[in-house]
Design an enzyme around this catalytic site. Sequence first.
Site, PDB file in Angstrom:
ATOM      1  N   ASP A  53     -99.130 -26.794  16.360  1.00 13.01           N
ATOM      2  CA  ASP A  53     -98.258 -27.054  17.509  1.00 13.01           C
ATOM      3  C   ASP A  53     -98.027 -25.735  18.224  1.00 13.01           C
ATOM      4  OD1 ASP A  53     -96.445 -28.314  19.215  1.00 13.01           O
ATOM      5  OD2 ASP A  53     -95.410 -29.344  17.588  1.00 13.01           O
TER       6      ASP A  53
ATOM      7  N   HIS B 123     -99.383 -23.472  27.119  1.00 20.38           N
ATOM      8  CA  HIS B 123     -98.293 -24.013  26.296  1.00 20.38           C
ATOM      9  C   HIS B 123     -98.765 -24.440  24.914  1.00 20.38           C
ATOM     10  CE1 HIS B 123     -95.146 -24.450  29.526  1.00 20.38           C
ATOM     11  NE2 HIS B 123     -96.228 -24.128  30.227  1.00 20.38           N
TER      12      HIS B 123
HETATM   13  C1  G6P Z   1     -97.811 -30.847  25.779  1.00 18.58           C
HETATM   14  C2  G6P Z   1     -98.578 -30.083  26.847  1.00 18.58           C
HETATM   15  C3  G6P Z   1     -98.079 -30.436  28.242  1.00 18.58           C
HETATM   16  C4  G6P Z   1     -98.049 -31.928  28.423  1.00 18.58           C
HETATM   17  C5  G6P Z   1     -97.207 -32.598  27.326  1.00 18.58           C
HETATM   18  C6  G6P Z   1     -97.171 -34.105  27.429  1.00 18.58           C
HETATM   19  O1  G6P Z   1     -96.526 -30.352  25.653  1.00 18.58           O
HETATM   20  O2  G6P Z   1     -98.499 -28.692  26.637  1.00 18.58           O
HETATM   21  O3  G6P Z   1     -98.917 -29.840  29.230  1.00 18.58           O
HETATM   22  O4  G6P Z   1     -97.531 -32.250  29.691  1.00 18.58           O
HETATM   23  O5  G6P Z   1     -97.752 -32.240  26.077  1.00 18.58           O
HETATM   24  O6  G6P Z   1     -98.438 -34.651  27.512  1.00 18.58           O
HETATM   25  P1  G6P Z   1     -98.927 -35.531  28.760  1.00 18.58           P
HETATM   26  O7  G6P Z   1    -100.393 -35.753  28.497  1.00 18.58           O
HETATM   27  O8  G6P Z   1     -98.126 -36.782  28.677  1.00 18.58           O
HETATM   28  O9  G6P Z   1     -98.692 -34.732  30.013  1.00 18.58           O
END
Ligand code: G6P
Length: 481
Positions: A383, A169
Amino acid sequence: MQSGDTPYGEFEFIVVSNRLPVDRVNDDDGNGSWRRSPGGLVTALAPVMEKADGAWVGWHGAADEALESFDHSEIRLVPVPLSAEEVEFYYEGFSNATLWPLYHDVIAPPEFHRHWWDSYRKVNERFAAETAAVAAEGATIWVQDYQLQLVPKLLREARPDLKIGFFNHIPFPPLEIYAQLPWRRQVIEGLLGADLIGFQRPSDASNFLRCVRRFLGLAVRQQQVQVKGADGSPDYVSRAEAFPISIDVQRIVDLANRPDIIERSQEIRRELGNPRHILLGVDRLDYTKGIGHRLKAYEELLADGLIQVEDAALIQVASPSRERVEQYRLLREEVEGAVGRINGTYDTIKNTAIRYLHHSYPVEEMVALYLAADVMLVTALRDGMNLVAKEYVAARTGNRGALVLSEFAGAADTLRQAILVNPHDIDGLKSAIRGALDMSASEATRRMRTMRRQVLQNDVERWSKAFLSELQKGAREDLLV
Ligand code: G6P
């Protein structure tokens, strides 16, 4: 492995991600239950899961707690336990203080620690083992994101019968940056366990393929790599391609048409004192988002008299994120210092330059904010995609409003009608913001209409179908050497 005669589990389609798509909620009596977490991925995949006997493997969010599998909205959830130390080393450490900054152009310096890597490996092994245990013979597995890059190879070794997809992602960095990673070979080998590796942008896929060539010396033909099978198992082909992710468009459009949400957006405008212009930024409080660059440009516009505090209000929603990681603590101090300084200088008793909101809001309130905002500012320094940009466009049902969008966000590949900026160029950013405020209604409509068409036609369901149908296709024979 499952009990019974066969070594196989029962699920035909399995998604594997760091977090399960549910959050725990406690009622007043302290009884816990689970609520589906917001996010497009689960919405897109829920129908596939329900049809195909699906399971989701992931951490449930609490350390030092082992839970049995359970069903939630017709999906089997398989919780993977993490110890408090693993949360610190695998999640906060290797995932978010090594890989995250490395993959985002080293905006913050990545830290390389061998004990973090050991933990990352161990946790990836656990995710792979849990998945192998519940997968039916020949099942399709879709592994998500940078926290789990070793899972594809581990799974293939344990279960060569599986069809394995992986989607990253976040960006995949250029070779010259990726080269810093002490475990660069192991990570690429991990990913190459997948039959199909999806990236957000074509440039991410080509960065990855260059690294494959350089660090593993494997032959790459167009987007295909021929990989040696482990100990006597057959060679196979792994492919790397771009599949730009999207949002649950219909959900946003429906909310944007809801009378109470439209009324709330008008109320927001009134509460701000009906300024001529409302500008909006919505980000996780992350150093990749370029919040500091945005504030600097805005401060200079105020200082130059090109924006008046009586005329314009900037709302900056910064949702709390990864607060135990040092760089995130520093960023919060920096951003809050800047907001305090700017407001201290330019506020009047009546008007505030920047409304800074360190909160997360439900999607209903977010859509009301999108509807209230004349200009949306997305100034990320790097991003993977930036779904906020797509949500803003989807919410603008009246085809009005302007999007200032960083060319370093994946969304810039498709939202070509946005005002594209290099956020490092503060003068360029200032003129883009002023240009957005000055844009004629007809020009704004023309651009927004084109962007909306793009977003409406490409929702997250289409994205997941495109990936999964490509995964089912075999390699291209004509490219085999
Ligand atoms: C990004 C990453 C995700 C992640 C999200 C939130 O979008 O690609 O894998 O879940 O950020 O971050 P966190 O550390 O809170 O899961």
